[in-house]
Scaffold this motif. Structure first.
Motif, short mmCIF file in Angstrom:
data_model
loop_
_atom_site.label_atom_id
_atom_site.label_comp_id
_atom_site.label_asym_id
_atom_site.label_seq_id
_atom_site.Cartn_x
_atom_site.Cartn_y
_atom_site.Cartn_z
N LYS A 61 4.94 12.93 -22.32
CA LYS A 61 3.84 13.60 -21.61
C LYS A 61 2.56 12.78 -21.65
CE LYS A 61 5.46 18.34 -22.27
NZ LYS A 61 5.16 19.67 -22.83
N SER A 62 1.96 12.61 -20.45
CA SER A 62 0.71 11.88 -20.34
C SER A 62 -0.07 12.45 -19.16
CB SER A 62 0.96 10.38 -20.13
OG SER A 62 -0.23 9.72 -19.80
N LEU A 63 -1.17 13.12 -19.46
CA LEU A 63 -1.98 13.72 -18.42
C LEU A 63 -2.60 12.66 -17.51
CD1 LEU A 63 -2.61 16.68 -17.77
CD2 LEU A 63 -4.80 16.41 -18.94
N VAL A 64 -2.98 11.54 -18.09
CA VAL A 64 -3.57 10.44 -17.31
C VAL A 64 -2.55 9.89 -16.31
CG1 VAL A 64 -4.53 8.10 -17.42
CG2 VAL A 64 -5.22 9.81 -19.12
N ALA A 65 -1.31 9.69 -16.78
CA ALA A 65 -0.25 9.20 -15.90
C ALA A 65 0.03 10.19 -14.77
CB ALA A 65 1.03 8.95 -16.70
N ASP A 66 0.00 11.49 -15.09
CA ASP A 66 0.21 12.52 -14.07
C ASP A 66 -0.87 12.47 -12.99
OD1 ASP A 66 2.50 13.53 -15.28
OD2 ASP A 66 1.36 14.90 -16.55
N LEU A 67 -2.12 12.31 -13.43
CA LEU A 67 -3.24 12.27 -12.48
C LEU A 67 -3.18 11.03 -11.60
CD1 LEU A 67 -6.14 13.48 -14.81
CD2 LEU A 67 -5.15 14.74 -12.91
N ILE A 68 -2.91 9.87 -12.23
CA ILE A 68 -2.86 8.61 -11.47
C ILE A 68 -1.70 8.62 -10.48
CG2 ILE A 68 -2.51 6.11 -11.63
CD1 ILE A 68 -3.97 6.21 -14.33
N SER A 69 -0.53 9.10 -10.92
CA SER A 69 0.65 9.12 -10.04
C SER A 69 0.42 10.05 -8.85
CB SER A 69 1.90 9.54 -10.81
OG SER A 69 1.69 10.79 -11.45
N SER A 70 -0.19 11.21 -9.09
CA SER A 70 -0.45 12.15 -8.01
C SER A 70 -1.47 11.59 -7.02
CB SER A 70 -0.95 13.49 -8.57
OG SER A 70 0.05 14.09 -9.37
N GLY B 292 0.81 -1.22 0.00
CA GLY B 292 0.00 0.00 0.00
C GLY B 292 0.84 1.27 0.00
N PHE B 293 1.71 1.40 1.03
CA PHE B 293 2.50 2.62 1.16
C PHE B 293 3.72 2.62 0.24
CE2 PHE B 293 5.96 4.81 3.71
CZ PHE B 293 5.68 6.07 3.19
N VAL B 294 4.62 1.63 0.43
CA VAL B 294 5.88 1.63 -0.35
C VAL B 294 5.62 1.36 -1.83
CG1 VAL B 294 8.13 0.54 -0.62
CG2 VAL B 294 7.22 0.94 1.68
N GLY B 295 4.81 0.33 -2.10
CA GLY B 295 4.57 -0.04 -3.50
C GLY B 295 3.70 0.95 -4.24
N PHE B 296 2.45 1.10 -3.78
CA PHE B 296 1.47 1.95 -4.47
C PHE B 296 1.71 3.44 -4.23
CE2 PHE B 296 -2.76 4.03 -4.69
CZ PHE B 296 -3.02 3.81 -6.04
N GLY B 297 2.18 3.78 -3.01
CA GLY B 297 2.32 5.19 -2.65
C GLY B 297 3.66 5.81 -2.99
N LEU B 298 4.70 4.99 -3.23
CA LEU B 298 6.03 5.54 -3.51
C LEU B 298 6.59 5.06 -4.86
CD1 LEU B 298 7.74 5.25 0.02
CD2 LEU B 298 6.68 7.27 -1.02
N ILE B 299 6.79 3.75 -5.00
CA ILE B 299 7.45 3.23 -6.20
C ILE B 299 6.59 3.40 -7.45
CG2 ILE B 299 8.38 1.14 -7.29
CD1 ILE B 299 9.20 0.21 -4.47
N PHE B 300 5.29 3.09 -7.33
CA PHE B 300 4.39 3.20 -8.48
C PHE B 300 4.32 4.64 -9.02
CE2 PHE B 300 -0.13 3.78 -9.94
CZ PHE B 300 0.01 3.10 -11.14
N PRO B 301 4.06 5.65 -8.18
CA PRO B 301 4.02 7.02 -8.73
C PRO B 301 5.38 7.49 -9.24
CG PRO B 301 3.85 7.06 -6.33
CD PRO B 301 3.69 5.64 -6.77
#
Length: 309
Positions: free
Chosen positions: A275-284, A255-264
């Motif tokens: 450039k990808s607006l969708v990627a920016d929104l999901i990562s944020s 949850g925290f390390v994987g999804f909240g840090l490494i994934f974004p």
């Protein structure tokens, strides 16, 4: 699962009630509010006719106070006796308590924020230099609001996780990171463009968080080997087990390390290259979710591992 009884001394007063999701929400929103203001402040400094930064600066600065107030309402709803303690006049002489110092920090931040809000709606006129000076003072107070949410926890004598030297730094970096993330989302939705400088800054902060997490785990491991205070070392060992192998390991690792840090971090890297607006929104969004998950773990794992002497 996320509740426990914890006594926090405040002079002759004690806050004796279950601490759970509402407390984690307060810690998260306090950090998010401070991070939003800091992100908005730097966007204001470097806006220079940049449409994205101009929009982000207004959003970060003028919405931060509302987020902080929502956090305070979460705390007061769960702990009405906190409000009674805070308005007690003797509290403001207790400078050894971070609850007392933090009350002053939050009060001053909100007073200045309200003044800036009045100026924004043209109900108050400030010369540009004075306005910038006032905004700068509040940027420092915003930083202290984030730091205070961690230092408040350090008042607990029997909670190894909260005594960690890495925790205040983690709260500060995470708070600023989530503030940048929500400002990035707003900018992307408002003008259909994410600010590259913000993505780079958030990527750097995530890397710092990863290093701090490794140090945090190392600290807990060292605490678990202490021999002069058995209850503390037992609690440290139990905390480490809970977040790495036990009940909260999935929440912490995935949850925290994987999804909240490494994934974004990976998504930010991809969106910087292409450039990808969708990627920016999901990562944020994942950065914000990770920040909240971390606060939940800080309360829940500490609770489960608590050992009184």
């Amino acid at each position: 699962m996320l509740n426990y009884t914890f006594f926090y001394g405040l002079g002759d007063l004690e806050l004796n009630k279950y601490w759970g999701v509402a407390i984690a929400t307060y810690l998260f929103l306090g950090g998010l509010a401070g991070g939003m203001y800091i992100a908005g402040y730097f966007a204001h400094l470097y806006r220079n006719r940049d449409e994205v930064l101009s929009e982000i600066s207004k959003f970060g600065i003028y919405l931060s106070g509302i987020i902080l107030i929502l956090g305070l309402l979460s705390l007061i709803y769960d702990h009405p006796n906190v409000l009674i303690a805070v308005i007690n006049p003797t509290l403001f002489r207790n400078l050894g308590s971070w609850l007392a110092v933090g009350s002053w920090i939050i009060l001053f931040f909100l007073v200045i924020w309200f003044g800036l809000l009045l100026e924004y709606f043209k109900k108050l006129k400030l010369p540009e230099r004075l306005k910038l000076a006032v905004m700068s003072v509040n940027a420092f107070l915003a930083f202290m609001v984030i730091l205070y949410t961690a230092l408040l926890l350090r008042g607990a004598e029997f909670v190894p996780m909260w005594k960690s030297n890495a925790l205040p730094a983690l709260f500060v970096v995470s708070g600023i990171s989530t503030g940048i993330a929500i400002c990035t989302i707003y900018g992307a939705l408002r003008v259909k463009k994410a600010e590259k400088k913000f993505k780079l800054a958030d990527s750097a902060l995530i890397l710092i968080e990863i290093v701090l997490i490794l140090y945090f785990i190392s600290e807990l491991s060292s605490m678990s080997n202490l021999t002069n205070y058995p209850p503390f070392s037992v609690a440290a060992a139990k905390t480490l087990d809970l977040i790495l192998q036990g009940e909260y390991s999935g929440l912490f690792i995935y949850g925290f390390v994987g999804f909240g840090l490494i994934f974004p971090l990976l998504l930010y890297a991809l969106s910087i290259l292409k450039k990808s607006l969708v990627a920016d929104l999901i990562s944020s969004l994942s950065v914000i979710a990770g920040g909240y998950i971390f606060r939940l773990i800080v309360v829940a794992a500490a609770a489960k591992a608590l050992v009184f002497p």
